[in-house]
Design a protein around this motif. Sequence first.
Motif, PDB file in Angstrom:
ATOM      1  N   ALA A  59       0.807  -1.073   0.038  1.00  0.00           N
ATOM      2  CA  ALA A  59       0.155   0.170   0.078  1.00  0.00           C
ATOM      3  C   ALA A  59       0.844   1.307   0.145  1.00  0.00           C
ATOM      4  N   PRO A  60       0.265   2.323  -0.428  1.00  0.00           N
ATOM      5  CA  PRO A  60       0.974   3.587  -0.148  1.00  0.00           C
ATOM      6  C   PRO A  60       1.688   3.931   1.147  1.00  0.00           C
ATOM      7  N   ASP A 227      -6.295   0.513   2.152  1.00  0.00           N
ATOM      8  CA  ASP A 227      -4.735   0.389   1.908  1.00  0.00           C
ATOM      9  C   ASP A 227      -4.096  -0.503   3.146  1.00  0.00           C
ATOM     10  N   ARG A 228      -4.595  -0.067   4.265  1.00  0.00           N
ATOM     11  CA  ARG A 228      -4.004  -0.378   5.455  1.00  0.00           C
ATOM     12  C   ARG A 228      -4.552  -1.759   5.873  1.00  0.00           C
ATOM     13  N   SER A 232      -1.801  -4.926   5.547  1.00  0.00           N
ATOM     14  CA  SER A 232      -1.404  -5.375   6.888  1.00  0.00           C
ATOM     15  C   SER A 232      -1.936  -6.843   7.049  1.00  0.00           C
ATOM     16  N   PHE A 233      -3.040  -7.020   6.371  1.00  0.00           N
ATOM     17  CA  PHE A 233      -3.692  -8.444   6.666  1.00  0.00           C
ATOM     18  C   PHE A 233      -3.858  -9.146   5.299  1.00  0.00           C
ATOM     19  N   ARG A 234      -3.410  -8.582   4.219  1.00  0.00           N
ATOM     20  CA  ARG A 234      -3.820  -9.448   3.014  1.00  0.00           C
ATOM     21  C   ARG A 234      -5.206  -9.895   3.004  1.00  0.00           C
ATOM     22  N   ALA A 374       4.131  -4.187   9.157  1.00  0.00           N
ATOM     23  CA  ALA A 374       3.216  -4.078   8.079  1.00  0.00           C
ATOM     24  C   ALA A 374       2.068  -3.184   8.402  1.00  0.00           C
ATOM     25  N   ALA A 375       1.585  -3.373   9.538  1.00  0.00           N
ATOM     26  CA  ALA A 375       0.474  -2.667  10.150  1.00  0.00           C
ATOM     27  C   ALA A 375       0.612  -1.087   9.879  1.00  0.00           C
ATOM     28  N   TRP A 376       1.840  -0.568  10.084  1.00  0.00           N
ATOM     29  CA  TRP A 376       2.182   0.924   9.833  1.00  0.00           C
ATOM     30  C   TRP A 376       2.519   1.216   8.312  1.00  0.00           C
ATOM     31  N   GLY A 377       2.488   0.211   7.639  1.00  0.00           N
ATOM     32  CA  GLY A 377       2.610   0.743   6.379  1.00  0.00           C
ATOM     33  C   GLY A 377       4.035   0.931   5.600  1.00  0.00           C
TER      34      GLY A 377
END
Length: 415
Positions: A59-60, A227-228, A232-234, A374-377
């Motif tokens: 994600a961005p 996006d998050r 984060s979780f696909r 990944a949760a913070w992008g």
Amino acid sequence: MTSPSDEELQRALTELKAAHPALGIPKLHSRLRTDFPEWTVSEKRVRKLLAPKDAKDAAPHPTSQLVEGLNVAQWTPRVAVRVFDKKKGKGLIATHKIAAGETIWLEDPFIIAPEWEIYDKQRAGAACALCTTLFAGPANVRARCAYCPAAFCNALCRKRAEKTHAVLCPAQNPASMELMRWVRTHEWMATALVQCTARILLANTASGTLNADWAVVRGFATLGMEDRARYSFRSEPDRATWKNAFELYRRAFHRPQREALPKNLTDEERKVAVLLHRPLPVEIEAALFDYDTGFLRGLGRMSLNLEAHGGLYTLHAHLNHACAPNVSVRHLDQRRALSRITVRALVDIAPGQELFITYVDPATGYGARRNALAAWGFECACKRCAEEVVGWKPEEAPEGLGDLESELKAGLGVM
């Protein structure tokens, strides 16, 4: 026992994640085994399906901006805000030498969205409705809301609560009750957005601090929920849940954008309209009540910036991540100011050096930290990660991620 297809497993995980958004991978796996006892699925397979893919599929990156007019000196003269680049955004650097163990600043929250245990105590009158400090007994309650059971530890807390409480008071705004019941029933971490919206609405009509408060909100790092969730979780986001929450949110807080109110308002709608008698500026109106660019971005903004115990802190939100942090964040005044944070140096910090906390558990290995971040992008490129990534393979990633609560507690330096 059977092994489900990836499509079946992905669908089941999507539903579980939507129903229990605060669960981490181990607890999701445990819940999956309970709900589908006929399946044989390893935690490693669950992690693989939910893990972020290649960078090209990411994600961005989160965006942020400077808080216009921010006076850092109100908290400390020992740090300053610096903008690094477009991708990294802003952060904090030391302006003086800071010794290991030194308290750098204390900070009260911009808004408080406490953990559910504390939230329930607030609703029951067993904790201050503002600062969350627990009451030892009825004698500790020094002030109350004139309209509802909300209790405060002193008159100052009641005064400060005027920034948010009226819009959330069940007597003054009955429409907020349905929203808060829904949020509590689903244990959906939208309370920060609710509190933040309440503060902005009352800043517009009562406190006169709209520009300053809105500058703080806009300054928080932002990554949209669509996006998050994917990054984060696909998994496919549960848009039905988001829509349901949005309708309740809008009903609770949205005032018709015109001076002359229609005559066919319900009693609840009229109470909101009277309470929020001044229309918002068009830009802020859209940023709060447009579904895609307002509500979903607002949820993402809140979840990115929440401190471990549920507060949003103006200066604290400037702290960037490193897997070997040089500062920690603690709640030291458990008796008198539970929501106040203390930021302390873990090591000596030289002038010009950036201050870092860790967003994830620093005791875990590279793979676990990478997945959690990944949760913070973003993917961390700190010195520790650069060393540990050598020879690392994705399939060897550690399995030890805890639930979201423990990740956040470790991640924001509350040790």
